[in-house]
Scaffold this motif. Structure first.
Motif, short mmCIF file in Angstrom:
data_model
loop_
_atom_site.label_atom_id
_atom_site.label_comp_id
_atom_site.label_asym_id
_atom_site.label_seq_id
_atom_site.Cartn_x
_atom_site.Cartn_y
_atom_site.Cartn_z
N ASN A 74 0.82 -1.21 0.00
CA ASN A 74 0.00 0.00 0.00
C ASN A 74 0.85 1.26 0.00
O ASN A 74 0.43 2.30 0.45
CB ASN A 74 -0.96 0.01 1.19
CG ASN A 74 -0.23 -0.11 2.51
OD1 ASN A 74 0.93 -0.51 2.54
ND2 ASN A 74 -0.89 0.24 3.59
N PRO A 131 0.08 7.43 0.71
CA PRO A 131 -1.23 7.75 0.13
C PRO A 131 -2.02 8.78 0.95
O PRO A 131 -2.78 9.56 0.39
CB PRO A 131 -1.94 6.39 0.12
CG PRO A 131 -0.84 5.39 0.09
CD PRO A 131 0.25 5.98 0.90
N SER A 144 -15.01 -1.29 -3.91
CA SER A 144 -14.80 -0.42 -5.07
C SER A 144 -16.06 0.33 -5.47
O SER A 144 -16.01 1.45 -5.98
CB SER A 144 -14.29 -1.24 -6.27
OG SER A 144 -13.08 -1.89 -5.96
N THR A 148 -11.73 6.26 -3.20
CA THR A 148 -10.42 5.98 -2.62
C THR A 148 -10.65 5.63 -1.15
O THR A 148 -11.70 5.93 -0.59
CB THR A 148 -9.46 7.18 -2.72
OG1 THR A 148 -10.05 8.32 -2.05
CG2 THR A 148 -9.16 7.53 -4.15
N TYR A 149 -9.64 5.00 -0.53
CA TYR A 149 -9.79 4.59 0.86
C TYR A 149 -8.44 4.68 1.55
O TYR A 149 -7.39 4.60 0.90
CB TYR A 149 -10.34 3.16 0.94
CG TYR A 149 -10.93 2.80 2.28
CD1 TYR A 149 -12.12 3.39 2.71
CD2 TYR A 149 -10.30 1.90 3.13
CE1 TYR A 149 -12.67 3.07 3.94
CE2 TYR A 149 -10.84 1.57 4.36
CZ TYR A 149 -12.03 2.16 4.77
OH TYR A 149 -12.55 1.85 5.99
N ASN A 197 -7.23 10.08 3.17
CA ASN A 197 -7.72 10.21 1.80
C ASN A 197 -8.80 9.16 1.58
O ASN A 197 -8.53 7.97 1.49
CB ASN A 197 -6.54 9.98 0.83
CG ASN A 197 -6.92 10.23 -0.61
OD1 ASN A 197 -8.09 10.30 -0.96
ND2 ASN A 197 -5.93 10.35 -1.47
N GLY A 216 -11.79 10.12 -2.59
CA GLY A 216 -11.19 11.05 -3.53
C GLY A 216 -10.63 12.33 -2.94
O GLY A 216 -10.07 13.15 -3.68
#
Length: 288
Positions: A9, A26, A151, A156-157, A268, A271
């Motif tokens: 990740n 991320p 999804s 986003t996650y 995040n 999105g």
């Protein structure tokens, strides 16, 4: 600094002096993992490192003994998790490197939602399963279908729930995933990320297919998770919910979770960076 990268990740662990941190690219943040021997000077070095990496937030769930050290280094407390450390409290300490990231947008609207949630506090009653779905522990054969649902719900996650290998590695031992199945199809998911050392668990990864929302499925999954965690001897449950999403905040309040703070622009998700409301529940003496 020593670093070991995790390709799953795009995060990696590192040590600054003797302090272990998780660099979370991320979410543009650092999580301080080991704070037991931390000093103000050490924290200043972590802040410098984060700035060099173009990260904008540093987090740590610290204990009472370390609280003043974080305050002296410029950190603020965004919340408190009662009972996090085997019954002792944790403070959610944050340092914002980027001033834009510390701005809570739509503050009044988010506060109003919390007030509305208080009106339904502790009103959950185990709901009748009129649809006929089955709630059970997830297994590795469910992973592809779980990813499809995640999804569908999240653009986003904050964690790699779309990654098959990540779900395989975390399932059952570290994370207890539960699914609701209707007509052979997974229609809702929630999980408990278990910290067995400290006897706490985070209720997370809550997702229901849009076609099946509003009929209490997620509430019943959370009830099932809580029952299992209580049987395993866990003391503290907590959850970070999207501050702009009324439904999950109402669900947690109905389950008798206490609002305990707001982590601003924490991760995040869908999105963009979003504020996360902190909800906490102690289950060592709670009947539900």
């Amino acid at each position: 600094m020593r670093a070991s990268r995790c390709e799953l990740n795009n995060t990696f662990y590192a040590k600054i002096d003797r302090t272990k941190i998780l660099v979370d690219l991320p979410n543009k943040r650092i999580k301080i993992i080991d704070f037991n021997t931390i000093s103000t000077q050490n924290l200043k070095r972590i802040i410098h490192f984060a700035s060099k990496q173009h990260l904008s937030k540093i987090l740590c769930n610290c204990d009472t003994k370390s609280f003043e050290t974080f305050i002296n280094a410029g950190f603020n407390s965004e919340g408190k998790i009662s009972g996090y450390f085997k019954g002792n409290d944790a403070f959610c300490m944050s340092y914002f490197i980027n001033s834009d990231r510390k701005v809570c947008s739509n503050f009044a609207r988010k506060e109003l939602l919390i007030k509305e949630c208080q009106n339904v506090r502790n009103t959950y009653a185990h709901q009748k399963n009129n649809l006929g779905y089955l709630i059970r522990n997830a297994n590795k054969n469910d992973i592809k279908e779980m990813i499809d649902l995640f999804s569908t719900v999240f653009l986003t996650y904050q964690s790699p729930i779309y990654d098959e290998e990540y779900l395989k590695q975390t399932m059952n031992d570290k994370v207890l995933y539960k699914v609701a199945v209707y007509n052979g199809k997974i229609i809702s998911i929630a999980s408990a990320d278990m910290n067995k050392e400290n006897l706490n668990a985070e209720i997370t990864d809550c997702a229901t297919h849009p076609s099946y929302r509003g009929i209490g499925i997620l509430s019943n999954i959370i009830y099932s998770l809580e029952s299992d965690l209580k049987a395993k001897g866990f003391l503290c449950l907590y959850s970070l919910s999207r501050s702009i999403n009324p439904s999950i905040n109402f669900v947690l309040s109905k389950h008798n979770y206490n609002f305990a703070g707001r982590l601003v622009n924490n991760c995040n998700i869908c999105g963009t960076f979003e504020d996360m409301n902190l909800w906490v529940k102690n289950i060592n003496s709670t009947s539900f």
